[in-house]
Design a protein around this motif. Structure first.
Motif, mmCIF file in Angstrom:
data_model
loop_
_atom_site.group_PDB
_atom_site.id
_atom_site.type_symbol
_atom_site.label_atom_id
_atom_site.label_comp_id
_atom_site.label_asym_id
_atom_site.label_seq_id
_atom_site.Cartn_x
_atom_site.Cartn_y
_atom_site.Cartn_z
ATOM 1 N N ALA A 176 -12.046 -8.083 4.860
ATOM 2 C CA ALA A 176 -11.072 -8.761 5.722
ATOM 3 C C ALA A 176 -10.782 -7.914 6.956
ATOM 4 C CB ALA A 176 -9.788 -9.016 4.946
ATOM 5 N N PRO A 177 -10.631 -8.547 8.124
ATOM 6 C CA PRO A 177 -10.277 -7.788 9.330
ATOM 7 C C PRO A 177 -8.838 -7.295 9.255
ATOM 8 C CG PRO A 177 -10.212 -10.151 9.765
ATOM 9 C CD PRO A 177 -10.746 -9.998 8.366
ATOM 10 N N GLY A 178 -8.507 -6.342 10.105
ATOM 11 C CA GLY A 178 -7.149 -5.805 10.145
ATOM 12 C C GLY A 178 -7.155 -4.368 10.597
ATOM 13 N N ASP A 179 -5.997 -3.712 10.492
ATOM 14 C CA ASP A 179 -5.898 -2.321 10.933
ATOM 15 C C ASP A 179 -5.402 -1.396 9.823
ATOM 16 O OD1 ASP A 179 -3.332 -3.224 10.749
ATOM 17 O OD2 ASP A 179 -2.765 -2.754 12.824
ATOM 18 N N ALA A 180 -5.212 -1.928 8.609
ATOM 19 C CA ALA A 180 -4.696 -1.111 7.509
ATOM 20 C C ALA A 180 -5.717 -0.053 7.097
ATOM 21 C CB ALA A 180 -4.345 -1.991 6.318
ATOM 22 N N LEU A 181 -5.215 1.178 6.874
ATOM 23 C CA LEU A 181 -6.054 2.289 6.404
ATOM 24 C C LEU A 181 -5.556 2.840 5.070
ATOM 25 C CD1 LEU A 181 -6.514 4.256 9.753
ATOM 26 C CD2 LEU A 181 -8.271 2.964 8.531
ATOM 27 N N PHE A 182 -4.446 2.283 4.582
ATOM 28 C CA PHE A 182 -3.842 2.782 3.350
ATOM 29 C C PHE A 182 -3.342 1.599 2.521
ATOM 30 C CE2 PHE A 182 -3.007 5.633 6.901
ATOM 31 C CZ PHE A 182 -3.433 6.870 6.440
ATOM 32 N N GLU B 84 3.848 4.883 7.767
ATOM 33 C CA GLU B 84 4.148 3.656 7.029
ATOM 34 C C GLU B 84 3.738 3.799 5.561
ATOM 35 O OE1 GLU B 84 1.936 0.721 9.089
ATOM 36 O OE2 GLU B 84 3.401 0.440 10.695
ATOM 37 N N HIS B 85 2.592 4.419 5.354
ATOM 38 C CA HIS B 85 2.092 4.591 3.988
ATOM 39 C C HIS B 85 3.007 5.511 3.175
ATOM 40 C CE1 HIS B 85 -0.663 4.980 0.653
ATOM 41 N NE2 HIS B 85 -0.783 6.285 0.838
ATOM 42 N N ASN B 86 3.431 6.617 3.806
ATOM 43 C CA ASN B 86 4.326 7.541 3.096
ATOM 44 C C ASN B 86 5.631 6.861 2.706
ATOM 45 O OD1 ASN B 86 2.517 9.648 3.165
ATOM 46 N ND2 ASN B 86 3.343 10.522 5.067
ATOM 47 N N ALA B 87 6.129 6.001 3.588
ATOM 48 C CA ALA B 87 7.357 5.265 3.276
ATOM 49 C C ALA B 87 7.114 4.302 2.111
ATOM 50 C CB ALA B 87 7.836 4.500 4.509
ATOM 51 N N ALA B 88 5.949 3.673 2.093
ATOM 52 C CA ALA B 88 5.617 2.751 1.002
ATOM 53 C C ALA B 88 5.461 3.503 -0.319
ATOM 54 C CB ALA B 88 4.334 1.990 1.335
ATOM 55 N N ALA C 137 7.010 6.313 -1.055
ATOM 56 C CA ALA C 137 8.356 6.701 -1.465
ATOM 57 C C ALA C 137 9.057 5.539 -2.169
ATOM 58 C CB ALA C 137 9.159 7.164 -0.246
ATOM 59 N N ARG C 138 8.908 4.345 -1.630
ATOM 60 C CA ARG C 138 9.519 3.175 -2.263
ATOM 61 C C ARG C 138 8.912 2.932 -3.645
ATOM 62 N NH1 ARG C 138 9.044 1.147 3.049
ATOM 63 N NH2 ARG C 138 7.164 -0.019 2.462
ATOM 64 N N TYR C 139 7.601 3.134 -3.748
ATOM 65 C CA TYR C 139 6.924 2.957 -5.042
ATOM 66 C C TYR C 139 7.459 3.949 -6.071
ATOM 67 C CZ TYR C 139 3.297 3.535 -8.574
ATOM 68 O OH TYR C 139 2.633 3.656 -9.772
ATOM 69 N N LEU C 140 7.580 5.220 -5.661
ATOM 70 C CA LEU C 140 8.077 6.252 -6.583
ATOM 71 C C LEU C 140 9.513 5.963 -6.998
ATOM 72 C CD1 LEU C 140 6.543 9.447 -4.950
ATOM 73 C CD2 LEU C 140 5.772 8.268 -7.017
ATOM 74 N N GLN C 141 10.324 5.501 -6.046
ATOM 75 C CA GLN C 141 11.703 5.153 -6.363
ATOM 76 C C GLN C 141 11.747 3.988 -7.352
ATOM 77 O OE1 GLN C 141 14.015 3.874 -3.008
ATOM 78 N NE2 GLN C 141 15.972 4.204 -4.039
ATOM 79 N N GLN C 142 10.866 3.028 -7.146
ATOM 80 C CA GLN C 142 10.794 1.872 -8.054
ATOM 81 C C GLN C 142 10.410 2.322 -9.457
ATOM 82 O OE1 GLN C 142 11.485 -1.164 -6.950
ATOM 83 N NE2 GLN C 142 10.804 -2.540 -8.585
ATOM 84 N N MET C 143 9.473 3.283 -9.558
ATOM 85 C CA MET C 143 9.026 3.768 -10.850
ATOM 86 C C MET C 143 10.109 4.563 -11.575
ATOM 87 S SD MET C 143 5.978 2.634 -11.432
ATOM 88 C CE MET C 143 6.722 1.139 -10.771
#
Length: 357
Positions: free
Chosen positions: A308-314, A333-337, A339-345
């Motif tokens: 798929a096209p796009g600009d995401a690298l993470f 952006e990835h580091n923030a995501a 952090a949210r994942y770790l907080q969710q866990m």
């Protein structure tokens, strides 16, 4: 003509007519009995009962096997007459035939004439590695096991592909087989199916793909398969990996590290695992690993060659139990995501809601 002669002739005709009527009645009775036998469900059969017609079996031999299997219906003469009527005696097909409740002698013999044998199924699951595939094959019944004692190199030689690494070479789908077939038969079909699916995918590849061969597409597809939690995300995940390959960024994907650990993997990835160099550690090495790491399905193959096209690298798991991912274009952006994942866990599970009163 004398009266006595006329009377004798008349009596003879009457006798002949009575004899013909008796013969016809007897024939009708025999035919009714025969038809009733051939189309009446065989009594006493249980689900799972079967009989095996082996190479060289004659019909009398098969009939003896039916008797041994508990088929008591009908006289041998009736079975032989039905077999001649259906042209079965000289047309028996080798195989295993179901003695299913409700089957009639006619249906059973037609199955034997037409080769309608019992079918079994073996399914290769998307994302299985070779070790998992071989374990499942060894446990499959009534499949004949010819490869259990072979190492991976000997296995590929047995399949006619000496020197080729076996990982990723067998297409995940369901394969139908009959009693008497072997694991070699199933693997040859799965290998041919993967060859066909890979060639079809490679021929439909995007122009700017950062892959040099169908072999590389197979490797990338195997990584995509292992990273995918939601099927619809395969093209997006493929897009991330394609852009990283183009830009010379290491893939940094955990499934390759796990594959490099092999049977020593205990379900957890530690920092030392990410730092320990192996040919499959995409945190320490750039580019693709040397071989596939799993068996990719058709959708993963298609995603690998048409990302798929796009600009995401993470990307990182959303962490909400949905198995979806958050895709990011920048490291921040990835580091923030993450952090949210770790907080969710770390968040304790929510108490169950009380039903409304």
């Amino acid at each position: 003509m004398a009266k006595g002669s006329k009377r004798g002739c008349r009596n003879f005709v009457i006798a002949c007519l009575l004899l013909l009527i008796a013969i016809a009645a007897g024939g009708a009775w025999l035919w009714q009995r025969y038809a009733g036998f051939s189309d009446r469900p065989i009594a006493g059969l249980q689900a799972g009962d079967s009989v095996i017609v082996a190479s060289g079996d004659s019909f009398p031999g098969v009939l003896r096997k039916l008797r041994a299997a508990g088929v008591d219906d009908g006289e041998d003469l009736q079975w032989r007459a039905l077999a001649r009527h259906l042209d079965v005696a000289g047309s028996l097909k080798v195989g295993e035939y179901a003695l299913a409740p409700g089957i009639t002698p006619r249906q059973l013999l037609l199955n034997m004439r037409n080769g309608k044998v019992i079918s079994y199924r073996f399914t290769i699951i998307e994302g299985w590695n070779l070790r998992q595939l071989r374990a499942a094959l060894n446990a499959a019944t009534p499949l004949r096991h010819e490869t259990a004692a072979l190492d991976d190199a000997a296995l590929m030689k047995q399949l006619g592909h000496p020197g080729q690494h076996p990982e990723g070479r067998f297409l995940p789908e369901t394969y139908v087989y009959s009693r008497g077939d072997s694991d070699v038969d199933v693997l040859k079909r799965a290998y041919a199916a993967m060859d066909e699916a890979l060639e079809e995918a490679w021929q439909s590849r995007a122009r700017d793909l950062p892959l040099q061969s169908a072999e590389q597409a197979l490797i990338l597809a195997s990584i995509i398969e292992k990273e995918t939690g939601v099927a619809s995300e395969r093209p997006q995940i493929a897009g991330v990996f394609a852009r990283r390959l183009k830009q010379g960024i290491r893939l940094q994907t955990d499934p390759t590290v796990i594959y490099g650990i092999g049977s020593a993997y205990d379900g957890n990835i530690r920092r030392r695992d990410l730092q320990t160099d192996t040919p499959y550690n995409t945190y320490t090495r750039a580019g693709l690993p040397p071989t596939p790491i799993a068996m990719p399905g058709v959708d993963a193959l298609r995603a690998a060659v048409n990302p798929a096209p796009g600009d995401a690298l993470f990307f990182v798991a959303l962490g909400d139990g949905s198995r979806s991912h958050v895709f990011s274009a920048t490291l921040a952006e990835h580091n923030a995501a993450v952090a949210r994942y770790l907080q969710q866990m770390r968040r304790p599970p929510l108490p169950e809601e009380k039903p409304l009163q």
